[in-house]
Design a protein around this motif. Structure first.
Motif, mmCIF file in Angstrom:
data_model
loop_
_atom_site.group_PDB
_atom_site.id
_atom_site.type_symbol
_atom_site.label_atom_id
_atom_site.label_comp_id
_atom_site.label_asym_id
_atom_site.label_seq_id
_atom_site.Cartn_x
_atom_site.Cartn_y
_atom_site.Cartn_z
ATOM 1 N N GLU A 7 -17.488 -60.074 -26.269
ATOM 2 C CA GLU A 7 -18.118 -60.959 -26.990
ATOM 3 C C GLU A 7 -18.010 -61.397 -28.301
ATOM 4 O OE1 GLU A 7 -19.053 -57.767 -25.770
ATOM 5 O OE2 GLU A 7 -20.440 -57.863 -24.422
ATOM 6 N N HIS A 8 -16.818 -61.086 -28.999
ATOM 7 C CA HIS A 8 -16.445 -61.239 -30.247
ATOM 8 C C HIS A 8 -15.372 -62.414 -30.246
ATOM 9 C CE1 HIS A 8 -19.116 -58.141 -31.982
ATOM 10 N NE2 HIS A 8 -18.487 -57.405 -31.325
ATOM 11 N N CYS A 9 -14.982 -62.696 -29.059
ATOM 12 C CA CYS A 9 -13.792 -63.607 -28.977
ATOM 13 C C CYS A 9 -14.172 -65.118 -28.552
ATOM 14 C CB CYS A 9 -12.957 -63.117 -27.889
ATOM 15 S SG CYS A 9 -12.045 -61.551 -28.417
ATOM 16 N N ASP A 10 -13.567 -66.001 -28.783
ATOM 17 C CA ASP A 10 -13.746 -67.375 -28.851
ATOM 18 C C ASP A 10 -14.293 -67.977 -27.463
ATOM 19 O OD1 ASP A 10 -13.057 -67.700 -31.524
ATOM 20 O OD2 ASP A 10 -10.961 -68.411 -30.735
ATOM 21 N N PHE A 11 -13.621 -67.276 -26.190
ATOM 22 C CA PHE A 11 -14.231 -67.739 -24.895
ATOM 23 C C PHE A 11 -15.640 -67.762 -24.632
ATOM 24 C CE2 PHE A 11 -14.457 -68.218 -20.326
ATOM 25 C CZ PHE A 11 -13.643 -69.011 -19.987
ATOM 26 N N GLN A 23 -8.414 -66.707 -13.298
ATOM 27 C CA GLN A 23 -8.009 -67.327 -14.478
ATOM 28 C C GLN A 23 -6.775 -66.761 -15.100
ATOM 29 O OE1 GLN A 23 -9.927 -69.840 -16.902
ATOM 30 N NE2 GLN A 23 -7.732 -69.746 -17.867
ATOM 31 N N GLN A 24 -5.946 -67.843 -15.589
ATOM 32 C CA GLN A 24 -4.309 -67.509 -16.076
ATOM 33 C C GLN A 24 -4.738 -67.272 -17.518
ATOM 34 O OE1 GLN A 24 -1.380 -67.566 -14.026
ATOM 35 N NE2 GLN A 24 -3.089 -67.460 -12.527
ATOM 36 N N LEU A 25 -3.943 -66.118 -17.931
ATOM 37 C CA LEU A 25 -3.983 -65.737 -19.382
ATOM 38 C C LEU A 25 -2.578 -65.366 -19.861
ATOM 39 C CD1 LEU A 25 -7.049 -62.992 -19.128
ATOM 40 C CD2 LEU A 25 -6.966 -65.218 -19.931
ATOM 41 N N ARG A 26 -2.556 -65.360 -21.189
ATOM 42 C CA ARG A 26 -1.155 -64.747 -21.755
ATOM 43 C C ARG A 26 -1.415 -64.156 -22.791
ATOM 44 N NH1 ARG A 26 -0.024 -70.565 -24.380
ATOM 45 N NH2 ARG A 26 -1.500 -70.628 -25.908
ATOM 46 N N ILE A 27 -0.659 -63.089 -23.261
ATOM 47 C CA ILE A 27 -0.937 -62.144 -24.318
ATOM 48 C C ILE A 27 -0.031 -62.883 -25.483
ATOM 49 C CG2 ILE A 27 -0.168 -59.891 -25.255
ATOM 50 C CD1 ILE A 27 -0.069 -58.703 -22.492
ATOM 51 N N ALA A 28 -0.858 -62.683 -26.728
ATOM 52 C CA ALA A 28 -0.397 -63.389 -27.999
ATOM 53 C C ALA A 28 -0.801 -62.361 -29.104
ATOM 54 C CB ALA A 28 -0.988 -64.682 -28.244
ATOM 55 N N ARG A 29 0.000 -62.498 -30.147
ATOM 56 C CA ARG A 29 -0.219 -61.820 -31.406
ATOM 57 C C ARG A 29 -1.130 -62.703 -32.435
ATOM 58 N NH1 ARG A 29 3.653 -59.650 -35.840
ATOM 59 N NH2 ARG A 29 2.465 -57.891 -36.733
ATOM 60 N N VAL A 34 -3.931 -59.925 -28.366
ATOM 61 C CA VAL A 34 -5.009 -60.336 -27.478
ATOM 62 C C VAL A 34 -4.651 -61.064 -26.315
ATOM 63 C CG1 VAL A 34 -6.481 -61.123 -29.697
ATOM 64 C CG2 VAL A 34 -4.826 -62.890 -28.657
ATOM 65 N N ALA A 35 -5.437 -61.254 -25.477
ATOM 66 C CA ALA A 35 -5.554 -62.049 -24.215
ATOM 67 C C ALA A 35 -6.227 -63.440 -24.338
ATOM 68 C CB ALA A 35 -5.946 -61.469 -23.187
ATOM 69 N N GLU A 36 -5.533 -64.387 -24.028
ATOM 70 C CA GLU A 36 -6.014 -66.017 -24.271
ATOM 71 C C GLU A 36 -5.721 -66.904 -23.131
ATOM 72 O OE1 GLU A 36 -3.870 -67.135 -28.253
ATOM 73 O OE2 GLU A 36 -2.276 -67.716 -26.873
ATOM 74 N N THR A 37 -6.192 -67.871 -23.306
ATOM 75 C CA THR A 37 -6.143 -68.971 -22.122
ATOM 76 C C THR A 37 -4.806 -69.719 -22.481
ATOM 77 O OG1 THR A 37 -7.421 -70.626 -23.168
ATOM 78 C CG2 THR A 37 -8.476 -69.128 -21.507
ATOM 79 N N ASP A 38 -4.142 -70.337 -21.549
ATOM 80 C CA ASP A 38 -3.188 -71.355 -22.049
ATOM 81 C C ASP A 38 -3.380 -72.408 -23.082
ATOM 82 O OD1 ASP A 38 -1.497 -70.106 -19.964
ATOM 83 O OD2 ASP A 38 -1.868 -71.531 -18.437
ATOM 84 N N ALA A 39 -4.785 -72.494 -23.283
ATOM 85 C CA ALA A 39 -5.108 -73.414 -24.514
ATOM 86 C C ALA A 39 -5.234 -72.632 -25.921
ATOM 87 C CB ALA A 39 -6.635 -74.165 -24.071
ATOM 88 N N GLY A 40 -4.938 -71.346 -25.643
ATOM 89 C CA GLY A 40 -5.045 -70.542 -26.850
ATOM 90 C C GLY A 40 -6.239 -70.176 -27.338
#
Length: 89
Positions: A7-11, A23-29, A34-40
């Protein structure tokens, strides 16, 4: 793995919902791992047990995955995803 703080994340903030399974995700720092979409767009934080991935990301590893289950109704939104290494240095 189950993601934290959905609930605290942008999506979720942008749409009031969670990504659908598949939904495709990637891991980012970011401030956290975090887990984020390809659009960040951040979907959720990885549990702190996975903080070691910060070093892997810094070394050039990348990780991709998909949402395996999600639920935006109820008292707490949930998102689970599976990840695997996509590339390494």
């Amino acid at each position: 793995m189950a993601l934290d703080d959905i609930e605290h994340c942008d999506f979720y903030k942008a749409g009031g919902t969670v990504p659908a399974p598949g939904q495709q995700l990637r891991i980012a720092r970011k401030k956290r791992i975090v887990a984020e979409t390809d659009a960040g767009i951040t979907v959720g934080n990885l549990p702190t047990a996975y903080n070691y991935l910060a070093g892997c990301l810094k070394d050039g590893w990348t990780y991709t995955g998909t949402v395996t289950a999600s639920n935006g109704s109820g008292p707490v939104a949930t998102v689970s995803a599976d990840f695997a290494p996509a590339s390494h240095p």
